[in-house]
Design an enzyme around this catalytic site. Structure first.
Site, PDB file in Angstrom:
ATOM      1  N   LYS A 130       1.930   2.019  -5.072  1.00 38.89           N
ATOM      2  CA  LYS A 130       2.489   1.430  -6.304  1.00 38.89           C
ATOM      3  C   LYS A 130       1.569   1.694  -7.497  1.00 38.89           C
ATOM      4  O   LYS A 130       2.031   1.989  -8.588  1.00 38.89           O
ATOM      5  CB  LYS A 130       2.665  -0.090  -6.137  1.00 38.89           C
ATOM      6  CG  LYS A 130       3.667  -0.457  -5.050  1.00 38.89           C
ATOM      7  CD  LYS A 130       3.747  -1.954  -4.839  1.00 38.89           C
ATOM      8  CE  LYS A 130       2.491  -2.555  -4.259  1.00 38.89           C
ATOM      9  NZ  LYS A 130       2.133  -2.114  -2.897  1.00 38.89           N
ATOM     10  N   GLY A 131       0.238   1.580  -7.266  1.00 35.57           N
ATOM     11  CA  GLY A 131      -0.718   1.795  -8.349  1.00 35.57           C
ATOM     12  C   GLY A 131      -0.534   3.174  -8.960  1.00 35.57           C
ATOM     13  O   GLY A 131      -0.466   3.329 -10.176  1.00 35.57           O
TER      14      GLY A 131
ATOM     15  N   GLY B 284      -4.494  -4.374  -3.746  1.00 36.21           N
ATOM     16  CA  GLY B 284      -5.467  -3.342  -4.108  1.00 36.21           C
ATOM     17  C   GLY B 284      -4.669  -2.126  -4.519  1.00 36.21           C
ATOM     18  O   GLY B 284      -4.018  -1.508  -3.687  1.00 36.21           O
ATOM     19  N   HIS B 285      -4.644  -1.833  -5.810  1.00 34.91           N
ATOM     20  CA  HIS B 285      -3.843  -0.722  -6.317  1.00 34.91           C
ATOM     21  C   HIS B 285      -4.777   0.393  -6.805  1.00 34.91           C
ATOM     22  O   HIS B 285      -5.590   0.165  -7.696  1.00 34.91           O
ATOM     23  CB  HIS B 285      -2.928  -1.199  -7.451  1.00 34.91           C
ATOM     24  CG  HIS B 285      -1.907  -2.209  -6.997  1.00 34.91           C
ATOM     25  ND1 HIS B 285      -0.981  -2.759  -7.831  1.00 34.91           N
ATOM     26  CD2 HIS B 285      -1.668  -2.729  -5.762  1.00 34.91           C
ATOM     27  CE1 HIS B 285      -0.214  -3.602  -7.138  1.00 34.91           C
ATOM     28  NE2 HIS B 285      -0.623  -3.605  -5.884  1.00 34.91           N
ATOM     29  N   THR B 286      -4.639   1.537  -6.201  1.00 33.51           N
ATOM     30  CA  THR B 286      -5.546   2.642  -6.496  1.00 33.51           C
ATOM     31  C   THR B 286      -4.913   3.612  -7.489  1.00 33.51           C
ATOM     32  O   THR B 286      -3.758   3.992  -7.338  1.00 33.51           O
ATOM     33  CB  THR B 286      -5.849   3.424  -5.199  1.00 33.51           C
ATOM     34  OG1 THR B 286      -6.059   2.489  -4.154  1.00 33.51           O
ATOM     35  CG2 THR B 286      -7.048   4.327  -5.344  1.00 33.51           C
TER      36      THR B 286
ATOM     37  N   GLN C 134       2.057  -6.092  -3.198  1.00 29.05           N
ATOM     38  CA  GLN C 134       2.515  -6.189  -1.800  1.00 29.05           C
ATOM     39  C   GLN C 134       3.810  -5.371  -1.616  1.00 29.05           C
ATOM     40  O   GLN C 134       3.980  -4.383  -2.293  1.00 29.05           O
ATOM     41  CB  GLN C 134       2.709  -7.652  -1.381  1.00 29.05           C
ATOM     42  CG  GLN C 134       1.409  -8.425  -1.186  1.00 29.05           C
ATOM     43  CD  GLN C 134       0.755  -8.901  -2.458  1.00 29.05           C
ATOM     44  OE1 GLN C 134       1.374  -9.547  -3.274  1.00 29.05           O
ATOM     45  NE2 GLN C 134      -0.508  -8.599  -2.641  1.00 29.05           N
TER      46      GLN C 134
ATOM     47  N   ASP D 136       0.811  -1.220   0.000  1.00 31.03           N
ATOM     48  CA  ASP D 136       0.000   0.000   0.000  1.00 31.03           C
ATOM     49  C   ASP D 136       0.846   1.272   0.000  1.00 31.03           C
ATOM     50  O   ASP D 136       0.431   2.313   0.529  1.00 31.03           O
ATOM     51  CB  ASP D 136      -0.957   0.019   1.201  1.00 31.03           C
ATOM     52  CG  ASP D 136      -1.931  -1.145   1.176  1.00 31.03           C
ATOM     53  OD1 ASP D 136      -2.258  -1.606   0.060  1.00 31.03           O
ATOM     54  OD2 ASP D 136      -2.355  -1.588   2.255  1.00 31.03           O
TER      55      ASP D 136
ATOM     56  N   ARG E 132     -10.040  -2.560   5.998  1.00 28.45           N
ATOM     57  CA  ARG E 132      -9.572  -2.471   7.386  1.00 28.45           C
ATOM     58  C   ARG E 132      -8.730  -1.216   7.570  1.00 28.45           C
ATOM     59  O   ARG E 132      -7.982  -0.825   6.667  1.00 28.45           O
ATOM     60  CB  ARG E 132      -8.674  -3.681   7.719  1.00 28.45           C
ATOM     61  CG  ARG E 132      -9.395  -4.998   7.755  1.00 28.45           C
ATOM     62  CD  ARG E 132      -8.431  -6.122   8.069  1.00 28.45           C
ATOM     63  NE  ARG E 132      -7.573  -6.456   6.938  1.00 28.45           N
ATOM     64  CZ  ARG E 132      -6.658  -7.424   6.938  1.00 28.45           C
ATOM     65  NH1 ARG E 132      -6.437  -8.133   8.015  1.00 28.45           N
ATOM     66  NH2 ARG E 132      -5.946  -7.682   5.870  1.00 28.45           N
TER      67      ARG E 132
HETATM   68  P1  GDP Z   1      -0.675   0.263  -3.523  1.00 26.19           P
HETATM   69  O1  GDP Z   1      -1.276  -1.000  -3.024  1.00 26.19           O
HETATM   70  O2  GDP Z   1       0.784   0.354  -3.247  1.00 26.19           O
HETATM   71  O3  GDP Z   1      -0.978   0.537  -4.975  1.00 26.19           O
HETATM   72  O4  GDP Z   1      -1.344   1.428  -2.678  1.00 26.19           O
HETATM   73  P2  GDP Z   1      -2.926   1.603  -2.378  1.00 26.19           P
HETATM   74  O5  GDP Z   1      -3.591   2.042  -3.616  1.00 26.19           O
HETATM   75  O6  GDP Z   1      -3.459   0.416  -1.673  1.00 26.19           O
HETATM   76  O7  GDP Z   1      -2.881   2.756  -1.291  1.00 26.19           O
HETATM   77  C1  GDP Z   1      -2.268   3.977  -1.559  1.00 26.19           C
HETATM   78  C2  GDP Z   1      -3.315   5.090  -1.369  1.00 26.19           C
HETATM   79  O8  GDP Z   1      -2.640   6.325  -1.338  1.00 26.19           O
HETATM   80  C3  GDP Z   1      -4.297   5.196  -2.511  1.00 26.19           C
HETATM   81  O9  GDP Z   1      -5.539   5.628  -1.985  1.00 26.19           O
HETATM   82  C4  GDP Z   1      -3.687   6.283  -3.412  1.00 26.19           C
HETATM   83  O10 GDP Z   1      -4.662   6.981  -4.190  1.00 26.19           O
HETATM   84  C5  GDP Z   1      -3.097   7.186  -2.388  1.00 26.19           C
HETATM   85  N1  GDP Z   1      -1.889   7.927  -2.801  1.00 26.19           N
HETATM   86  C6  GDP Z   1      -0.828   7.532  -3.551  1.00 26.19           C
HETATM   87  N2  GDP Z   1       0.124   8.481  -3.576  1.00 26.19           N
HETATM   88  C7  GDP Z   1      -0.339   9.511  -2.808  1.00 26.19           C
HETATM   89  C8  GDP Z   1       0.207  10.780  -2.441  1.00 26.19           C
HETATM   90  O11 GDP Z   1       1.320  11.150  -2.764  1.00 26.19           O
HETATM   91  N3  GDP Z   1      -0.595  11.559  -1.635  1.00 26.19           N
HETATM   92  C9  GDP Z   1      -1.830  11.172  -1.217  1.00 26.19           C
HETATM   93  N4  GDP Z   1      -2.528  11.997  -0.454  1.00 26.19           N
HETATM   94  N5  GDP Z   1      -2.362   9.990  -1.556  1.00 26.19           N
HETATM   95  C10 GDP Z   1      -1.615   9.159  -2.329  1.00 26.19           C
HETATM   96  P1  IMO Z   2      -0.851  -4.222  -2.151  1.00 27.94           P
HETATM   97  O1  IMO Z   2      -0.409  -4.816  -3.464  1.00 27.94           O
HETATM   98  C1  IMO Z   2      -0.959  -4.495   2.205  1.00 27.94           C
HETATM   99  C2  IMO Z   2      -1.000  -8.552   3.943  1.00 27.94           C
HETATM  100  C3  IMO Z   2      -2.284  -8.926   4.662  1.00 27.94           C
HETATM  101  C4  IMO Z   2      -1.731  -9.886   5.708  1.00 27.94           C
HETATM  102  C5  IMO Z   2      -0.633 -10.616   4.950  1.00 27.94           C
HETATM  103  C6  IMO Z   2      -1.061 -11.972   4.384  1.00 27.94           C
HETATM  104  O2  IMO Z   2      -2.158  -3.528  -2.220  1.00 27.94           O
HETATM  105  O3  IMO Z   2       0.235  -3.412  -1.556  1.00 27.94           O
HETATM  106  P2  IMO Z   2      -2.581 -12.674   2.315  1.00 27.94           P
HETATM  107  O4  IMO Z   2      -4.011 -12.390   2.010  1.00 27.94           O
HETATM  108  O5  IMO Z   2      -1.629 -12.191   1.285  1.00 27.94           O
HETATM  109  O6  IMO Z   2      -2.326 -14.110   2.649  1.00 27.94           O
HETATM  110  O7  IMO Z   2      -2.291 -11.851   3.678  1.00 27.94           O
HETATM  111  O8  IMO Z   2      -0.246  -9.758   3.888  1.00 27.94           O
HETATM  112  N1  IMO Z   2      -1.182  -8.061   2.541  1.00 27.94           N
HETATM  113  C7  IMO Z   2      -1.132  -6.780   2.171  1.00 27.94           C
HETATM  114  N2  IMO Z   2      -0.983  -5.650   2.903  1.00 27.94           N
HETATM  115  N3  IMO Z   2      -1.035  -4.423   0.869  1.00 27.94           N
HETATM  116  C8  IMO Z   2      -1.159  -5.536   0.121  1.00 27.94           C
HETATM  117  O9  IMO Z   2      -1.134  -5.520  -1.235  1.00 27.94           O
HETATM  118  C9  IMO Z   2      -1.246  -6.790   0.769  1.00 27.94           C
HETATM  119  N4  IMO Z   2      -1.388  -8.058   0.350  1.00 27.94           N
HETATM  120  C10 IMO Z   2      -1.342  -8.831   1.444  1.00 27.94           C
HETATM  121  O10 IMO Z   2      -2.907  -7.809   5.240  1.00 27.94           O
HETATM  122  O11 IMO Z   2      -1.108  -9.193   6.758  1.00 27.94           O
HETATM  123 MG    MG Z   3      -2.861  -1.635  -1.841  1.00 30.50          MG
END
Ligand code: GDP
Ligand code: IMO
Ligand code: MG
Length: 432
Positions: A16-17, A40-42, A223, A13, A303
């Site tokens: 990366k998205g 979950g990549h946003t 991840q 999180d 969560r």
């Molecule tokens: P990922 O799993 O690494 O792709 O990250 P997620 O999408 O799960 O979570 C990152 C969150 O941060 C998303 O809601 C993005 O839209 C947001 N985001 C990414 N870069 C920035 C930033 O520089 N500033 C802010 N405020 N939000 C960001």
């Molecule tokens: P992105 O790509 C954050 C965490 C889960 C749990 C552990 C094992 O969005 O960054 P799993 O379902 O993989 O067996 O869960 O890994 N986890 C993540 N945490 N971002 C993710 O993906 C994750 N993928 C798995 O919360 O602790």
């Molecule tokens: Mg994510």
């Protein structure tokens, strides 16, 4: 520059998205190489928000070919939902290919994920319940079903003949009361075969051809390094490799093509799931970071994410195991407004100072953070951040630039991208 790899440098999180979407403007092919729908990549484009679980984050750029590589475990029901949602929003998804070698997450994997978590006690990782662990277990045990198997009814039937009774016994042994039906699993698979046959192919070959044609390929990691099955905090991570090396294994492309590795790192730390977290914050600072960025709730599970100060012991380790060329630092706008800002530079363990990340979870669990304080920077509006990006790096607050210099010095990796908002236009690219 034939190939760029984007990996998470923390616990997932990191953003990366967003970074993949940004880098996709210079790519012709994007490949996801690990994980499954636990990711979950946003991506925010203007006012439009996308959440990708399996489909690479470049699908919305129509000219880019998107590949789900062999290292990904594919839940066909989630993939179908994602495709349908995108189509419903006007994105045709005709630029997607799926590896015939990618393993399939079956309904029994999800069931077993839930049952196992319930029985693991203190070893519980707080999984996303997406069946990821059980699916990779079957892959390693050589009893998995792969996307390529969907095209052969005979193979499907033969495998399910053996697998269904085996999984049923496991479910019962774990105390579950779900009943598997071979016929309905087979029917489901045959339906998926109809839905996906146009997408399933030898994606390694496709990638090689693309690279030979001089196309630029972007590898999208899911991840993060500290969730990696080998290099993460075992046993509180996920079941796949998430580091740069996995880009090669999970796509079927040799390492010599990978010329640029970007490690995405949040300006602070966040974590979903259980396990030790030395620099964790609680109280008002934690709610400030969590509430200020609406994103600090799991994209896949909803969560609340645990948050903490940036941890340089973790980051130095990520720089090493991933061969990072650049850091992409996200959420600098979210950290704004806290003064001073703390950074964990070392751990203390039994009176000793550790600068390098320990492999032993029991050691890690007893580490306390040693912080260094830096000056914070003022909170400014979204528009002001965007103006600063347009005006150039020197227009960013001085304290924030000092923070980035500190990160680069301590990790040994230059900051290539600074992100000050979720959208494309809130991205400062300093890569040469
Ligand atoms: P990922 O799993 O690494 O792709 O990250 P997620 O999408 O799960 O979570 C990152 C969150 O941060 C998303 O809601 C993005 O839209 C947001 N985001 C990414 N870069 C920035 C930033 O520089 N500033 C802010 N405020 N939000 C960001
Ligand atoms: P992105 O790509 C954050 C965490 C889960 C749990 C552990 C094992 O969005 O960054 P799993 O379902 O993989 O067996 O869960 O890994 N986890 C993540 N945490 N971002 C993710 O993906 C994750 N993928 C798995 O919360 O602790
Ligand atoms: Mg994510």
């Amino acid at each position: 520059m034939p190939a760029t790899v984007v990996v998470g440098a923390q616990w997932g999180d990191e953003g990366k998205g967003k970074i993949v979407d940004y880098c996709a403007q210079n790519a012709e092919v994007i490949v996801r190489f690990n994980g499954g729908s636990n990711a979950g990549h946003t991506v925010l484009v203007g006012e439009e928000l996308f959440r990708f679980h399996l489909i690479p984050s470049g699908t919305i750029r129509r000219e880019v070919l998107n590949i789900v590589g062999n290292g990904v475990v594919v839940d066909p029901s989630v993939l179908l939902e994602e495709i349908e949602e995108l189509k419903g929003r006007g994105y045709p998804v005709d630029n997607l290919k799926i590896s015939e070698r990618a393993h399939m997450v079956m309904p029994y994997h999800r069931i077993l994920d839930g049952l196992e978590e319930g029985l693991k006690g203190s070893l519980k990782a707080g999984t996303t319940m997406r069946g990821i662990g059980p699916c990779y277990e079957d892959k390693a045990a050589r009893i998995g079903l792969r996307m390529g198997d969907l095209t052969d009814e005979g193979v499907l039937r033969e495998r399910l003949d053996h697998l269904v009774p085996l999984k049923q016994r496991l479910i019962e042994a774990y105390g579950g009361n779900e009943v598997l039906s071979e016929e309905s699993l087979l029917d489901q698979c045959l339906e998926y075969s109809r839905q996906f046959s146009a997408y399933i192919t030898d994606t390694s070959l496709l990638l090689h051809q693309s690279l030979e044609d001089g196309k630029r390929v972007l590898f999208e990691g899911a991840q993060g390094t500290h969730l990696d099955i080998d290099h993460g905090i075992y046993p509180f991570g996920t079941s796949s490799n998430c580091v740069t090396g996995a880009a090669a294994v999970g796509s079927g492309v040799g390492i010599r093509h990978m010329e640029e590795v970007i490690g995405v790192v949040k300006a602070f730390t966040s974590r979903v799931g259980t396990g030790p977290f030395p620099a964790e914050l609680s109280g008002s600072h934690a709610s400030y970071l969590r509430d200020k960025s609406l994103g600090e709730y799991g994209t896949t599970t909803g969560r609340p994410r645990r948050v903490g100060w940036l941890d340089l012991v973790m980051l130095r380790y990520s720089a090493r195991v991933n061969s990072l060329d650049y850091l992409a630092v996200t959420k600098l706008d979210v950290l704004a407004g806290l003064d001073p800002v703390k950074v964990c530079v070392e751990y203390e363990f039994d009176g000793q100072i550790l600068r390098h990340f320990p492999a032993n979870m029991n050691v890690f669990a007893r580490c306390t953070p040693v912080f260094e304080e830096l000056n914070g920077w003022k909170d400014i509006s979204e528009d002001t951040w965007k103006e600063a990006v347009k005006a150039g790096y020197e227009e960013f607050p001085g304290e924030m630039r000092e923070y980035l210099d500190f990160l680069a010095k301590e990790s040994g990796v230059p900051v290539g991208i600074a992100s000050v908002g979720p959208g494309r236009e809130a991205t400062m690219d300093m890569r040469s």
